[in-house]
Design an enzyme around this catalytic site. Structure first.
Site, PDB file in Angstrom:
ATOM      1  N   HIS A   1     -15.481   0.739  11.821  1.00 45.09           N
ATOM      2  CA  HIS A   1     -16.417   2.047  11.360  1.00 45.09           C
ATOM      3  C   HIS A   1     -15.888   2.964  12.539  1.00 45.09           C
ATOM      4  O   HIS A   1     -15.815   2.776  13.698  1.00 45.09           O
ATOM      5  CB  HIS A   1     -17.884   2.082  11.552  1.00 45.09           C
ATOM      6  CG  HIS A   1     -18.682   3.202  11.292  1.00 45.09           C
ATOM      7  ND1 HIS A   1     -18.630   3.902  10.076  1.00 45.09           N
ATOM      8  CD2 HIS A   1     -18.921   3.997  12.079  1.00 45.09           C
ATOM      9  CE1 HIS A   1     -19.238   4.876  10.094  1.00 45.09           C
ATOM     10  NE2 HIS A   1     -19.507   5.239  11.643  1.00 45.09           N
TER      11      HIS A   1
ATOM     12  N   ARG B   1      27.369  -0.104  -4.961  1.00 47.44           N
ATOM     13  CA  ARG B   1      27.168   1.097  -4.418  1.00 47.44           C
ATOM     14  C   ARG B   1      27.916   0.904  -2.887  1.00 47.44           C
ATOM     15  O   ARG B   1      28.091  -0.264  -2.701  1.00 47.44           O
ATOM     16  CB  ARG B   1      25.682   1.283  -4.156  1.00 47.44           C
ATOM     17  CG  ARG B   1      25.184   2.169  -5.270  1.00 47.44           C
ATOM     18  CD  ARG B   1      23.645   2.547  -4.516  1.00 47.44           C
ATOM     19  NE  ARG B   1      22.726   3.326  -5.441  1.00 47.44           N
ATOM     20  CZ  ARG B   1      22.014   2.725  -6.251  1.00 47.44           C
ATOM     21  NH1 ARG B   1      21.752   1.582  -6.470  1.00 47.44           N
ATOM     22  NH2 ARG B   1      21.486   3.724  -7.253  1.00 47.44           N
TER      23      ARG B   1
END
Length: 468
Positions: A447, A36
């Protein structure tokens, strides 16, 4: 520059560029050949990265159209600028491929742009992209050429109406009706993109279920949730042919019960798997044992082929075709080549499906545990009981922990839910150190966080959940 190197890597995808960089870090003189015009391989150019860019963009569009009002956000009409969305995707790709080029410069890896043919145990001939040829000699060669989509003989890619995954990343308009052939993760991800943007999407799958390698309980949940989102499925159905006329496709198919059907659509995405890319490498001439039909090279535990100086990693060898698997192999290969103890633990390679909700897994499925005759326990926790998930308005899905009934060692963790792709890393870490469900249960999780659902599922293994 001199054309004699310690290592030449063929392919600059996740496996190849990582192998090249790690080898250079270990003191080797390295060249990396890429056909590429940009580095990064399928993943960065036409795979993982552009698909995730479109998945995130389309998810935001979906939220704006249908769910922002639930958060008290009102909009006076939502528009879609597909051109701008595609431009953003292309910019993300550009920045990351340029980033790999920068890493090559930083680590003194020489990129060579062209198509490589192995001409001997220590030599590679390159047809350069800008014209001419170049021959490079090296002490070791590494094949890292990745994979390409499988084409069905009766559904040939035409780049317009019948496309592979690359084509489905660059439609210039939202299809009216997109038919996806294959119920694997690539087809479901790209089908989700275009469904969110307004397409009718129908998935045709030969097997009786989608994503067959996923734990069946989670696969069934994903199927129901995607149906709820409006994706239609034709399971137990095989495609038998297609007729293209005036920019539309009539796809013929037949169910296992003998029912025939015709699906009229304007785009067909064929997504039935990938095979290793070995074209033009000249493996037969140099004696590298391989299976051209599957696109696989035979290697030993150190990634060495049947020619001692030639190695292979990534999609062209056995194992899941995953970018992160190739990366780990790239590092391990380079370290082994340098005389260090490189290693890949194939039991703890995670897999992710980037639909919404996401699906992420590591280790054995419940079906595999049963097949092996292992005595086991299962703990489950729903996101419905998780405070953060409720706050996010993302309550679908569960976490499933499978542990050995005798030792409590974690055998597998399977998550369907919000940000499963990120949550699975904790499970991978615990399994990498042969941890137990009790270990996860004893870890203090912040939490309120989504990760608390993993803790609850680990507690559920011994039927002692706190919050669900």
């Amino acid at each position: 520059m001199s054309d004699r190197y310690d290592l030449v890597v063929i392919g600059a995808g996740p496996g190849g560029y990582v192998a090249a960089i790690r080898a250079a870090q270990l003191g080797m003189k390295v060249a990396c050949v890429e056909k590429r015009a940009t580095l990064g391989g399928t993943c960065l150019n036409v795979g993982c990265i552009p698909s995730k860019a479109l998945l995130d963009s389309s998810e935001l569009y979906e939220l704006a159209c249908h769910r922002f009002s639930r958060h008290g956000i009102t909009l006076d009409g939502v528009g879609l600028d597909l051109g701008a969305m595609m431009a953003r995707k292309d910019q993300v790709v550009k920045e990351l491929t340029q980033g790999v080029a920068g890493l090559f410069r930083k680590n003194k890896v020489e990129p060579v742009f062209g198509a490589a043919t192995i001409t001997g145990p220590n030599s590679v001939k390159i047809a350069l992209n800008d014209g001419g040829e170049r021959t490079i000699e090296a002490n070791a060669l590494c094949i890292a050429t990745g994979s390409s989509p499988i084409e069905l003989p009766f559904l040939k890619f035409d780049g317009s109406t019948i496309v592979d995954s690359t084509g489905a990343l660059c439609f210039d308009r939202v299809p009216e009706h997109l038919v996806v052939v294959g119920g694997g993760y690539i087809g479901l991800e790209l089908g989700s993109v275009w469904k969110r943007l307004g397409s009718k999407v129908t998935v045709v799958e030969f097997l009786p279920r989608i994503v067959p390698v996923v734990d069946q309980e989670l696969g069934n949940q994903l199927f129901k949730l995607l149906q709820k989102q409006g994706i239609e499925f034709r399971l137990d159905t095989k495609v038998t042919g297609a007729e293209v006329k005036n920019g539309r496709v009539t796809l013929s198919a037949e169910s296992k019960g003998g029912e025939t059907l015709a699906l009229d659509c304007d785009k067909v995405l064929v997504s039935v798997g990938r095979k290793g890319y070995l074209e033009g490498l000249g493996l037969e001439a140099v004696g590298v044992e391989h299976d051209p039909k599957a696109g696989k090279v035979v290697v030993d535990a150190h990634f060495r082929t049947t020619v001692p100086s030639i190695y292979a990693i990534g999609d062209v060898i056995a194992g899941p075709m995953l970018a992160h698997k190739a990366e780990e192999e790239g590092v391990a290969f380079a370290e082994l080549l340098a005389g260090k103890p490189g290693h890949v633990n194939y039991e703890t390679i995670p897999s992710v499906i980037y639909t919404w909700p996401e699906v992420a897994s590591v280790g054995l499925t419940e079906e595999q545990v049963k097949e092996r005759g292992i005595s086991y326990k299962v703990g489950k926790a729903p996101f419905l009981a998780n405070g953060r998930a409720k706050a996010m308005d993302e309550k679908d899905g569960i976490v499933k922990v499978i542990a050995d009934a005798k030792t409590d060692r974690v055998l597998g963790v399977h998550i369907i839910g919000p940000r499963a792709s990120d949550l699975i890393a904790e499970a991978v870490a615990v399994m990498e150190f042969a941890g137990s469900a009790e270990d996860i249960a004893r870890i203090c999780h912040g939490h309120p966080t989504l990760s608390e659902t993993l803790k609850e599922a680990a507690l559920a293994v011994d039927k002692r959940t706190i919050n669900c």
